[in-house]
Scaffold this motif. Structure first.
Motif, PDB file in Angstrom:
ATOM      1  N   HIS A 268       0.840  -1.201   0.000  1.00 18.22           N
ATOM      2  CA  HIS A 268       0.000   0.000   0.000  1.00 18.22           C
ATOM      3  C   HIS A 268       0.875   1.250   0.000  1.00 18.22           C
ATOM      4  O   HIS A 268       1.861   1.319   0.733  1.00 18.22           O
ATOM      5  N   GLU A 269       0.461   2.243  -0.783  1.00 15.63           N
ATOM      6  CA  GLU A 269       1.304   3.447  -0.932  1.00 15.63           C
ATOM      7  C   GLU A 269       1.289   4.321   0.320  1.00 15.63           C
ATOM      8  O   GLU A 269       2.216   5.082   0.551  1.00 15.63           O
ATOM      9  N   SER A 270       0.225   4.194   1.143  1.00 15.86           N
ATOM     10  CA  SER A 270       0.133   5.019   2.358  1.00 15.86           C
ATOM     11  C   SER A 270      -0.785   4.331   3.362  1.00 15.86           C
ATOM     12  O   SER A 270      -1.522   3.391   3.019  1.00 15.86           O
ATOM     13  N   PHE A 271      -0.764   4.839   4.597  1.00 17.17           N
ATOM     14  CA  PHE A 271      -1.642   4.309   5.644  1.00 17.17           C
ATOM     15  C   PHE A 271      -3.101   4.559   5.269  1.00 17.17           C
ATOM     16  O   PHE A 271      -3.978   3.716   5.510  1.00 17.17           O
ATOM     17  N   GLU A 272      -3.368   5.713   4.631  1.00 21.26           N
ATOM     18  CA  GLU A 272      -4.734   6.053   4.206  1.00 21.26           C
ATOM     19  C   GLU A 272      -5.248   5.019   3.195  1.00 21.26           C
ATOM     20  O   GLU A 272      -6.392   4.587   3.253  1.00 21.26           O
ATOM     21  N   ASP A 273      -4.353   4.635   2.276  1.00 19.23           N
ATOM     22  CA  ASP A 273      -4.716   3.630   1.266  1.00 19.23           C
ATOM     23  C   ASP A 273      -4.984   2.279   1.939  1.00 19.23           C
ATOM     24  O   ASP A 273      -5.924   1.571   1.589  1.00 19.23           O
ATOM     25  N   TYR A 274      -4.141   1.940   2.909  1.00 18.92           N
ATOM     26  CA  TYR A 274      -4.290   0.686   3.667  1.00 18.92           C
ATOM     27  C   TYR A 274      -5.656   0.659   4.365  1.00 18.92           C
ATOM     28  O   TYR A 274      -6.390  -0.331   4.299  1.00 18.92           O
ATOM     29  N   MET A 275      -6.032   1.770   5.025  1.00 18.74           N
ATOM     30  CA  MET A 275      -7.321   1.847   5.719  1.00 18.74           C
ATOM     31  C   MET A 275      -8.481   1.744   4.731  1.00 18.74           C
ATOM     32  O   MET A 275      -9.474   1.063   4.989  1.00 18.74           O
ATOM     33  N   ALA A 276      -8.341   2.425   3.589  1.00 23.75           N
ATOM     34  CA  ALA A 276      -9.415   2.413   2.585  1.00 23.75           C
ATOM     35  C   ALA A 276      -9.652   0.998   2.057  1.00 23.75           C
ATOM     36  O   ALA A 276     -10.803   0.580   1.855  1.00 23.75           O
ATOM     37  N   CYS A 277      -8.553   0.238   1.867  1.00 22.54           N
ATOM     38  CA  CYS A 277      -8.690  -1.141   1.371  1.00 22.54           C
ATOM     39  C   CYS A 277      -9.348  -2.031   2.417  1.00 22.54           C
ATOM     40  O   CYS A 277     -10.199  -2.866   2.084  1.00 22.54           O
ATOM     41  N   LYS A 278      -8.980  -1.854   3.686  1.00 26.75           N
ATOM     42  CA  LYS A 278      -9.638  -2.613   4.753  1.00 26.75           C
ATOM     43  C   LYS A 278     -11.145  -2.305   4.751  1.00 26.75           C
ATOM     44  O   LYS A 278     -11.990  -3.182   4.941  1.00 26.75           O
ATOM     45  N   GLY A 279     -11.469  -1.027   4.524  1.00 22.61           N
ATOM     46  CA  GLY A 279     -12.860  -0.570   4.562  1.00 22.61           C
ATOM     47  C   GLY A 279     -13.736  -1.149   3.474  1.00 22.61           C
ATOM     48  O   GLY A 279     -14.967  -1.151   3.601  1.00 22.61           O
ATOM     49  N   LEU A 280     -13.137  -1.669   2.415  1.00 21.14           N
ATOM     50  CA  LEU A 280     -13.926  -2.255   1.321  1.00 21.14           C
ATOM     51  C   LEU A 280     -14.802  -3.411   1.818  1.00 21.14           C
ATOM     52  O   LEU A 280     -15.871  -3.667   1.266  1.00 21.14           O
ATOM     53  N   LEU A 281     -14.349  -4.095   2.872  1.00 19.77           N
ATOM     54  CA  LEU A 281     -15.110  -5.217   3.418  1.00 19.77           C
ATOM     55  C   LEU A 281     -16.499  -4.770   3.862  1.00 19.77           C
ATOM     56  O   LEU A 281     -17.468  -5.527   3.764  1.00 19.77           O
ATOM     57  N   PHE A 282     -16.622  -3.512   4.325  1.00 20.53           N
ATOM     58  CA  PHE A 282     -17.879  -3.041   4.901  1.00 20.53           C
ATOM     59  C   PHE A 282     -18.824  -2.469   3.845  1.00 20.53           C
ATOM     60  O   PHE A 282     -19.871  -1.915   4.168  1.00 20.53           O
ATOM     61  N   ARG A 283     -18.423  -2.636   2.580  1.00 21.16           N
ATOM     62  CA  ARG A 283     -19.338  -2.376   1.454  1.00 21.16           C
ATOM     63  C   ARG A 283     -19.715  -3.703   0.794  1.00 21.16           C
ATOM     64  O   ARG A 283     -20.321  -3.718  -0.259  1.00 21.16           O
ATOM     65  N   GLN A 284     -19.279  -4.789   1.431  1.00 17.69           N
ATOM     66  CA  GLN A 284     -19.494  -6.116   0.847  1.00 17.69           C
ATOM     67  C   GLN A 284     -20.009  -7.096   1.896  1.00 17.69           C
ATOM     68  O   GLN A 284     -19.842  -8.296   1.768  1.00 17.69           O
ATOM     69  N   CYS A 285     -20.605  -6.567   2.972  1.00 22.70           N
ATOM     70  CA  CYS A 285     -21.138  -7.461   4.005  1.00 22.70           C
ATOM     71  C   CYS A 285     -22.482  -6.942   4.493  1.00 22.70           C
ATOM     72  O   CYS A 285     -22.822  -5.777   4.296  1.00 22.70           O
ATOM     73  N   ARG A 286     -23.236  -7.837   5.134  1.00 20.95           N
ATOM     74  CA  ARG A 286     -24.558  -7.456   5.640  1.00 20.95           C
ATOM     75  C   ARG A 286     -24.467  -6.813   7.028  1.00 20.95           C
ATOM     76  O   ARG A 286     -25.154  -5.862   7.335  1.00 20.95           O
ATOM     77  N   THR A 287     -23.573  -7.373   7.874  1.00 22.92           N
ATOM     78  CA  THR A 287     -23.383  -6.831   9.230  1.00 22.92           C
ATOM     79  C   THR A 287     -21.898  -6.598   9.464  1.00 22.92           C
ATOM     80  O   THR A 287     -21.090  -7.502   9.227  1.00 22.92           O
ATOM     81  N   GLY A 288     -21.537  -5.403   9.912  1.00 21.26           N
ATOM     82  CA  GLY A 288     -20.146  -5.088  10.251  1.00 21.26           C
ATOM     83  C   GLY A 288     -19.982  -5.124  11.763  1.00 21.26           C
ATOM     84  O   GLY A 288     -20.773  -4.510  12.494  1.00 21.26           O
TER      85      GLY A 288
END
Length: 488
Positions: A212-232
């Motif tokens: 990942h190019e930055s910590f912000e990018d790393y966080m954004a990629c982790k966050g993708l899971l919460f656009r692909q699940c029913r319950t976070g």
């Protein structure tokens, strides 16, 4: 055999040549595996680009090729163009295996630390109530009685779907899997919806040219899971939790020590006696009951609380949760091995400064008579890691036993000398024993009453890599042989 039109039905695509009303024999993304009638998908990898092998795939008899960049191909072959071939691979694979995730409760766990332990805890609790649970993780994939060693934390999307299919066929009704930021970024988990997505924690890690190019990018990629699940299910104590779930499309519930968390840990107490370290606490909020875990440290509270938050959705009885957590052990993750009534010995995978500091800091809280840390560092890796691990162990351990890990193509003594450079910045006592088996024997034979001894770095690994060859080395077997030899 599958109809191409069916494989593409959930995908936006353009047919550049040929027809989608054809059958394909198999789905392939490695040109070396192309056979007559295959569908070949051109994937851009870190080392090579599948588009360079499109022509070769056609010559080997591929019936259709999926591309994202225009390439020259012979006439008479079906050519499908998509925006992103990695995303296409995920959706095509899901269709090829008959959308198996739709027959499973799929639980995905993302975070810097805690993923592996938490997956095993969830599996253990759910299986205690009769669920059959598949697992995909850093150490292995488990499908019924089949255990497959892992190459990546989150495998390629085709393999994920293949595992799901095998799990359904083996009678599994749920799967728990570790979901890496790389896996999310590279669409390895596209093509299905997670029933639950879990966020454990996040720290600056995996930042670099190939990740990942930055910590912000790393966080954004982790966050993708919460656009692909029913319950976070989210760790509310992590300072970055709101940033990670930004743009989420799921229901959110939280856990942690925070009074605002939906599921909370309170009244934490360290539990210790010779050969045993653990922790107990009370669960409050969405559920209320006491729990004790046979794994030391505050992070064990987080891992178990995460597992409880998940298993609540399966209506697991409290007594099953309590019993399963008492016995949940993960190979190589603070794995206690009983060798003496006088001292405690454990095996752990800590192989960088951050994980070693966390481990030794946790064990210090139990006020051992001596904290003894045995470790080495891998060859052909950063020298900085060696200096840092030496410094951490010198500062936190009462005695460090410096030894070999996986020297690879380097000389073991050179690696040991680098570790000493770090340890000599501290007042820490150390000895060096190059042969790891001899070092472990020394640690056991010289264990004193009240000691906590940790064998760090190898964890679940059952080999030692020297000059390109992997030799069998399982620390559990070594310990057993040492005890038999000493008639202990």
């Amino acid at each position: 055999m599958a109809e191409l039109k069916y494989l593409l039905e959930r995908l936006s695509y353009e047919t550049l040549c040929g027809s989608v009303d054809i059958d394909v024999t198999k789905v392939v993304y490695d040109s070396r595996k192309v056979e007559e009638g295959s569908l070949f998908i051109c994937i851009k990898g870190a080392v090579s680009d599948g588009h360079e092998f499109g022509k070769q795939a056609a010559e080997k008899g591929a019936a259709a090729i999926v591309i994202e960049d225009d390439i020259e191909l012979p006439e008479g072959i079906t050519v499908i163009k998509v925006k992103d071939t990695r995303y296409a691979l995920a959706l095509i694979s899901a269709a090829y295996f008959g959308h198996p995730a739709e027959s499973l409760k799929v639980i995905g766990i993302t975070g810097t630390k805690g993923k592996t332990t938490t997956t095993y805890m969830i599996k253990s609790i759910l299986e205690s109530t009769g669920h059959k649970v598949g697992l995909i993780g850093t150490i292995e994939a488990i499908i019924g009685d089949e255990v497959i060693p892992a190459a990546n934390t989150t495998p390629e999307s085709y393999i994920v779907q293949e595992y799901f299919r095998k799990m359904v066929d083996a009678g599994c009704d749920a799967v728990v899997m570790e979901v890496s930021s790389q896996g999310l970024m590279m669409h390895r988990t596209a093509g299905f919806v997670f029933d639950m997505g879990i966020f454990t924690n996040i720290e600056p890690d995996h930042i670099g040219p190939n990740e990942h190019e930055s910590f912000e990018d790393y966080m954004a990629c982790k966050g993708l899971l919460f656009r692909q699940c029913r319950t976070g299910i989210i760790n509310r104590d992590d300072v970055h939790w709101e940033k990670v779930i930004e743009g989420h499309t799921c229901e959110i519930e939280t856990f942690g020590f925070s009074k605002e968390a939906d599921l909370r840990a309170a009244d934490t107490k360290l539990v210790s006696h010779p050969g045993y370290l653990g922790i107990s606490y009370n669960v409050e909020g969405l559920m209320n009951f006491p729990v004790e875990i046979d794994i030391p440290g505050k992070f064990s509270v987080y891992n178990s609380l995460t597992a409880i938050a998940v298993c609540r959705h399966f209506n697991v009885p409290v007594e099953n949760i309590q019993k399963a957590l008492k016995t949940a052990q993960v190979k190589g993750r603070i794995e206690m091995v009983k060798v003496s009534d006088d001292f405690t010995l454990m095996i752990d995978y800590a192989h960088n400064a951050m994980s070693l500091e966390s481990l030794l800091g946790t064990l210090r809280e139990y006020k051992p008579a001596r904290l003894v840390c045995l470790f080495g560092c891998g060859g052909n890796r950063s020298k900085l890691r060696r200096y840092e691990m030496g410094e951490v162990s010198g500062r936190l351990a009462d005695l460090t036993i410096i030894t070999s890990d996986n020297p690879r193509s380097e000389e073991p003594q050179d690696i040991i000398n680098d570790i000493k450079t770090g340890i000599e910045k501290t007042d820490g006592k150390y000895i060096e024993i190059c042969d790891r088996r001899e070092a472990i024997e020394y640690a056991i034979r010289n264990g004193q009453k009240g000691d906590v001894i940790v064998l760090a770095g190898k964890g679940h690994e059952d080999y030692q890599e020297i000059k390109g060859v992997k030799y069998p080395m399982d620390e559990r077997i070594i310990i057993k042989e040492i005890l038999e030899k000493a008639h202990l």
